[in-house]
Design a protein around this motif. Sequence first.
Motif, PDB file in Angstrom:
ATOM      1  N   MET A 336       0.828  -1.205   0.000  1.00 17.76           N
ATOM      2  CA  MET A 336       0.000   0.000   0.000  1.00 17.76           C
ATOM      3  C   MET A 336       0.864   1.256   0.000  1.00 17.76           C
ATOM      4  SD  MET A 336      -0.903   2.514   2.411  1.00 17.76           S
ATOM      5  CE  MET A 336      -0.569   1.670   3.963  1.00 17.76           C
ATOM      6  N   GLN A 337       1.902   1.269   0.845  1.00 15.40           N
ATOM      7  CA  GLN A 337       2.763   2.440   0.924  1.00 15.40           C
ATOM      8  C   GLN A 337       3.513   2.686  -0.376  1.00 15.40           C
ATOM      9  OE1 GLN A 337       5.260   1.906   4.371  1.00 15.40           O
ATOM     10  NE2 GLN A 337       3.822   2.967   5.687  1.00 15.40           N
ATOM     11  N   ALA A 338       4.031   1.614  -0.980  1.00 16.41           N
ATOM     12  CA  ALA A 338       4.795   1.765  -2.212  1.00 16.41           C
ATOM     13  C   ALA A 338       3.950   2.390  -3.317  1.00 16.41           C
ATOM     14  CB  ALA A 338       5.333   0.410  -2.659  1.00 16.41           C
ATOM     15  N   ARG A 339       2.681   1.943  -3.444  1.00 15.53           N
ATOM     16  CA  ARG A 339       1.789   2.507  -4.451  1.00 15.53           C
ATOM     17  C   ARG A 339       1.540   3.988  -4.174  1.00 15.53           C
ATOM     18  NH1 ARG A 339      -2.426   0.034  -3.108  1.00 15.53           N
ATOM     19  NH2 ARG A 339      -2.087  -1.852  -4.340  1.00 15.53           N
ATOM     20  N   PHE A 340       1.279   4.316  -2.904  1.00 16.40           N
ATOM     21  CA  PHE A 340       0.961   5.701  -2.552  1.00 16.40           C
ATOM     22  C   PHE A 340       2.163   6.615  -2.781  1.00 16.40           C
ATOM     23  CE2 PHE A 340       0.120   9.247   0.339  1.00 16.40           C
ATOM     24  CZ  PHE A 340      -1.197   9.534   0.032  1.00 16.40           C
ATOM     25  N   ILE A 341       3.365   6.133  -2.484  1.00 16.20           N
ATOM     26  CA  ILE A 341       4.574   6.931  -2.705  1.00 16.20           C
ATOM     27  C   ILE A 341       4.747   7.235  -4.187  1.00 16.20           C
ATOM     28  CG2 ILE A 341       7.107   6.891  -2.588  1.00 16.20           C
ATOM     29  CD1 ILE A 341       6.810   5.266   0.007  1.00 16.20           C
ATOM     30  N   GLU A 342       4.516   6.247  -5.048  1.00 17.17           N
ATOM     31  CA  GLU A 342       4.636   6.478  -6.484  1.00 17.17           C
ATOM     32  C   GLU A 342       3.636   7.527  -6.966  1.00 17.17           C
ATOM     33  OE1 GLU A 342       4.326   2.832  -8.614  1.00 17.17           O
ATOM     34  OE2 GLU A 342       6.365   2.183  -8.111  1.00 17.17           O
ATOM     35  N   MET A 343       2.455   7.539  -6.367  1.00 20.61           N
ATOM     36  CA  MET A 343       1.427   8.487  -6.783  1.00 20.61           C
ATOM     37  C   MET A 343       1.678   9.889  -6.240  1.00 20.61           C
ATOM     38  SD  MET A 343      -2.138   6.374  -6.351  1.00 20.61           S
ATOM     39  CE  MET A 343      -2.682   5.192  -7.585  1.00 20.61           C
ATOM     40  N   HIS A 344       2.116   9.971  -4.975  1.00 19.68           N
ATOM     41  CA  HIS A 344       2.103  11.272  -4.299  1.00 19.68           C
ATOM     42  C   HIS A 344       3.456  11.728  -3.768  1.00 19.68           C
ATOM     43  CE1 HIS A 344      -2.259  11.531  -4.535  1.00 19.68           C
ATOM     44  NE2 HIS A 344      -2.307  10.266  -4.172  1.00 19.68           N
ATOM     45  N   GLY A 345       4.434  10.851  -3.729  1.00 15.16           N
ATOM     46  CA  GLY A 345       5.770  11.292  -3.373  1.00 15.16           C
ATOM     47  C   GLY A 345       6.060  11.398  -1.898  1.00 15.16           C
ATOM     48  N   PHE A 346       5.196  10.859  -1.040  1.00 10.49           N
ATOM     49  CA  PHE A 346       5.479  10.863   0.394  1.00 10.49           C
ATOM     50  C   PHE A 346       4.865   9.632   1.037  1.00 10.49           C
ATOM     51  CE2 PHE A 346       1.417  13.007   0.095  1.00 10.49           C
ATOM     52  CZ  PHE A 346       0.721  12.652   1.243  1.00 10.49           C
ATOM     53  N   VAL A 347       5.381   9.287   2.207  1.00 16.69           N
ATOM     54  CA  VAL A 347       4.928   8.110   2.928  1.00 16.69           C
ATOM     55  C   VAL A 347       3.638   8.431   3.676  1.00 16.69           C
ATOM     56  CG1 VAL A 347       5.538   6.421   4.709  1.00 16.69           C
ATOM     57  CG2 VAL A 347       7.314   7.358   3.212  1.00 16.69           C
ATOM     58  N   PRO A 348       2.625   7.577   3.604  1.00 13.94           N
ATOM     59  CA  PRO A 348       1.432   7.820   4.428  1.00 13.94           C
ATOM     60  C   PRO A 348       1.821   7.905   5.897  1.00 13.94           C
ATOM     61  CG  PRO A 348       1.012   6.086   2.831  1.00 13.94           C
ATOM     62  CD  PRO A 348       2.488   6.367   2.778  1.00 13.94           C
ATOM     63  N   PRO A 349       1.205   8.797   6.642  1.00 13.58           N
ATOM     64  CA  PRO A 349       1.553   8.956   8.058  1.00 13.58           C
ATOM     65  C   PRO A 349       1.288   7.700   8.873  1.00 13.58           C
ATOM     66  CG  PRO A 349       0.292  10.826   7.261  1.00 13.58           C
ATOM     67  CD  PRO A 349       0.209   9.772   6.202  1.00 13.58           C
ATOM     68  N   LYS A 350       1.885   7.652  10.031  1.00 14.75           N
ATOM     69  CA  LYS A 350       1.749   6.502  10.921  1.00 14.75           C
ATOM     70  C   LYS A 350       0.282   6.270  11.278  1.00 14.75           C
ATOM     71  CE  LYS A 350       3.501   4.760  15.363  1.00 14.75           C
ATOM     72  NZ  LYS A 350       4.355   5.091  16.535  1.00 14.75           N
ATOM     73  N   GLY A 351      -0.130   5.013  11.235  1.00 19.99           N
ATOM     74  CA  GLY A 351      -1.507   4.670  11.566  1.00 19.99           C
ATOM     75  C   GLY A 351      -2.454   4.669  10.394  1.00 19.99           C
ATOM     76  N   TYR A 352      -1.985   5.085   9.201  1.00 19.82           N
ATOM     77  CA  TYR A 352      -2.865   5.219   8.041  1.00 19.82           C
ATOM     78  C   TYR A 352      -2.659   4.089   7.040  1.00 19.82           C
ATOM     79  CZ  TYR A 352      -4.380  10.050   8.966  1.00 19.82           C
ATOM     80  OH  TYR A 352      -4.947  11.190   9.500  1.00 19.82           O
ATOM     81  N   ALA A 353      -3.761   3.592   6.488  1.00 19.85           N
ATOM     82  CA  ALA A 353      -3.767   2.811   5.252  1.00 19.85           C
ATOM     83  C   ALA A 353      -4.640   3.583   4.276  1.00 19.85           C
ATOM     84  CB  ALA A 353      -4.316   1.412   5.484  1.00 19.85           C
ATOM     85  N   VAL A 354      -4.149   3.838   3.071  1.00 24.39           N
ATOM     86  CA  VAL A 354      -4.852   4.736   2.149  1.00 24.39           C
ATOM     87  C   VAL A 354      -4.770   4.176   0.736  1.00 24.39           C
ATOM     88  CG1 VAL A 354      -2.769   6.174   2.025  1.00 24.39           C
ATOM     89  CG2 VAL A 354      -4.951   7.093   1.225  1.00 24.39           C
ATOM     90  N   TRP A 355      -5.887   4.327   0.000  1.00 30.31           N
ATOM     91  CA  TRP A 355      -5.969   3.878  -1.384  1.00 30.31           C
ATOM     92  C   TRP A 355      -6.568   5.007  -2.223  1.00 30.31           C
ATOM     93  CZ3 TRP A 355      -7.392   1.063   2.875  1.00 30.31           C
ATOM     94  CH2 TRP A 355      -6.647  -0.111   3.125  1.00 30.31           C
TER      95      TRP A 355
END
Length: 411
Positions: A336-355
């Motif tokens: 999940m984090q790897a996909r989000f980083i490619e899209m937005h350029g930053f790591v989701p904050p602690k405690g978050y899962a985001v799609w």
Amino acid sequence: MPQQQQVPVGTYFGLPGFTQPFEQYENLNGIVTPLALTAQTPWNPPGSFQKTDIVRWWELETIINWTTTVTGSTVSPWAPYNIFQSLKLKLQGQYTPLEVESGIDAAFFQMYRPMRGPGQSSIQCLNLSTGGFQEATVAGTQPLPNPITANPAAATSWVFNLEIPGSLYIDQYWDIAIDGTLLPNAAGQVAPMGATVSPQYMGGGERIVVPTFNYSAIAASNADQGPLTGSTAGAASVTNNARRVGYYASANPAELPPVFNWQYRRSSKRYPVGAFTKVDIPVTEYGQLLSVWVRLFDPSSGAVGAPVDLTTGNFTSIQVLYGSNLPRFDDDPLTMQARFIEMHGFVPPKGYAVWDMLANTSSQYGLSNDFRVLNTLTNANTHIHLQTSAAPSAATYAVIGTELLVPVATQ
């Protein structure tokens, strides 16, 4: 003489000399509210937002002025955004465009979907006077990128800006009916278009539009409920300057932005999960689901509570499911984090899962609402499934956030 045909609405919108944009202060500007030490303080503005022109979004310039030094407190890792509690924009006659549990949630939406920027998809600065909206560099290091670590001293200020969206610009917008049927655009073709979905016409119907929220206590009960916890003394006030961004109205419909049968909305809701090893968290909002996230918080962790770290290895499965448990996303935290980083350029904050289903992965367009988004009006049983090998405490709760286009009747 042949009868002159009427030019369709929006034909001249966006053309130089026809569209007149503005960015200006609202009626509700310079409103000062003293904070209480141990209780939340409702924001009581003297009126509502202006009832003219066409608005894309509003902004809340927020200045927390510390008049005396705060003692005995612990700084929340979500400071200063959780100074806002139960934040929403009341929009007469329509869905509320923003309705969140906390300023934490509004800030996170704004991190990955700011109103300005290329494709409205990259991280932006929230103009913190203490050093800017900093980027988390290690997965799960902190709840939000946050430069505030020390108790506030007398005669200092925390300054930041929160956006309240009334619409969203989509680079490739496919207009669809509620049942998913593709609709033709203004040119009569079934094709994508760049569009603002949907701007707020403030003059029609004399609608009352006003934000409602509480300011947290200076001594909040836990780190989720306010920027500071355990404060024994201190005094502060908050100054809010509201702004609006949009277009001046015109008597010529061809110069106005078109309105679609969909309205943009961001929301978050609390959901108790307790000491789970498996849990299903339902998505109860209906519409075109553009993005969805969940954050986990344990109020019994430590002295003031803490987010639940998804990256410790305990969480073995985090999924977005729909229908007969079909996986839209079948992830573990690192995927999940790897996909989000490619899209937005930053790591989701602690405690978050985001799609994020709106950001276009081809990089050809910034945002596209084609087959990637999930229509919960035509797909039932949409939910997030979490599985862990080490159950959190019984006090743990989740906050589920949804970004979507909700169906409305055009006015």
